[in-house]
Write an enzyme that holds these catalytic residues in place. Structure first.
Site, PDB file in Angstrom:
ATOM      1  N   SER A 250       0.851  -1.189   0.000  1.00  0.00           N
ATOM      2  CA  SER A 250       0.000   0.000   0.000  1.00  0.00           C
ATOM      3  C   SER A 250       0.882   1.232   0.000  1.00  0.00           C
ATOM      4  O   SER A 250       1.992   1.229   0.555  1.00  0.00           O
ATOM      5  CB  SER A 250      -0.900   0.018   1.236  1.00  0.00           C
ATOM      6  OG  SER A 250      -1.512   1.285   1.432  1.00  0.00           O
TER       7      SER A 250
ATOM      8  N   TYR B  34      -2.541  -0.432  10.102  1.00  0.00           N
ATOM      9  CA  TYR B  34      -2.600  -0.850   8.700  1.00  0.00           C
ATOM     10  C   TYR B  34      -1.304  -0.488   7.980  1.00  0.00           C
ATOM     11  O   TYR B  34      -0.699  -1.320   7.292  1.00  0.00           O
ATOM     12  CB  TYR B  34      -3.796  -0.192   8.018  1.00  0.00           C
ATOM     13  CG  TYR B  34      -3.892  -0.496   6.539  1.00  0.00           C
ATOM     14  CD1 TYR B  34      -4.410  -1.712   6.102  1.00  0.00           C
ATOM     15  CD2 TYR B  34      -3.469   0.423   5.583  1.00  0.00           C
ATOM     16  CE1 TYR B  34      -4.502  -2.005   4.744  1.00  0.00           C
ATOM     17  CE2 TYR B  34      -3.560   0.140   4.232  1.00  0.00           C
ATOM     18  CZ  TYR B  34      -4.077  -1.065   3.817  1.00  0.00           C
ATOM     19  OH  TYR B  34      -4.162  -1.346   2.469  1.00  0.00           O
TER      20      TYR B  34
END
Length: 251
Positions: A142, A156
């Protein structure tokens, strides 16, 4: 560059995984798809084989947090298809919450799914690639992996930074072998995971644009790719340099 004919995609029942499956099927690739929701996998397999009758699509129900089953499923895929030419480690969740606010279990689940289960998938894939002396490992990280992120993204981002570092280490270990390793770092792309963000950021790409950019990047087999390249390549420079107080305001 040889065509990667047999492709494994984890987390293939929705979002980016489902989108990639459709794109690769349209290119005539055979697919091995796994996810927790077997009914959605079966429906997707039926759709793809009807649209593209020359391909094979095999599916398995898989919770990637069941680490032993990850190894079993990957071996079953190899037995059915003969070889595994590319494995896309895509399964992940984004349930993180601010640290110290009583949501340890949500943060723990995020890290376990995105990093520890990602390790299991990489182990299973690279073990097969080493035996074959060939293969392409793709780790879907990501953009948030570039630095520590505030609020709901803290755990995350940490999990995605970890899986990026893991992919980097695997790549170094496999230098001078025929096995390739690619890390892709998507920005905001419309999906189930980013649905809550789509109303508040002008940077989100529609699913079609995002998945097309993702597949195009994977096919080139780079070391690292930001997708879509605009605006995430220039932002990758900016986000590393911006002061923390500004990062907190805009993330």
């Amino acid at each position: 560059m040889a065509v990667r004919k047999n492709i494994v995609i984890t987390g293939a029942s929705s979002g980016l995984g489902e989108g990639m499956a459709r794109k690769f099927a349209a290119q005539g690739r055979n697919l091995a798809l796994c996810a927790r929701r077997r009914d959605r996998l079966d429906a997707l397999a039926t759709e793809l084989t009807e649209r593209h009758p020359g391909i094979r699509v095999v599916v398995r129900q898989l919770d990637v947090n069941d680490h032993d089953r990850v190894f079993t499923v990957f071996e079953e895929f190899r037995a059915e298809l003969g070889t595994l030419d590319r494995v896309i480690v895509n399964a992940g969740i984004g349930k993180g919450q601010p640290i110290g606010k009583g949501s340890f279990h949500a943060n723990k689940q995020t890290v376990e799914t995105n990093l520890v289960a990602g390790l299991a998938q990489c182990e299973a894939a690279v073990s097969i690639f080493r035996e074959q002396n060939a293969g392409h490992l793709v780790v879907v990280s990501s953009f948030s992996a570039l630095r520590g992120m505030p609020r709901n993204m803290t755990a995350y981002a940490a999990s995605k930074a970890g899986i990026s570092a893991l992919a980097d280490g695997i790549r170094v270990d496999l230098l001078h072998t025929p096995i390739r390793v690619t890390t892709v770092l998507p920005g905001y792309i419309e999906s189930e995971m980013t649905h809550r963000s789509s109303g508040r950021t002008p940077l989100i790409a529609d699913a079609e644009t995002g998945v097309r950019a993702l597949v195009n990047a994977i096919e080139k087999e780079p070391v690292r790719a930001y997708v879509p390249s605009w605006p995430w390549v220039p932002l990758s420079v900016l986000v590393r340099a911006v002061p923390a107080r500004l990062l907190r305001r805009f993330v």
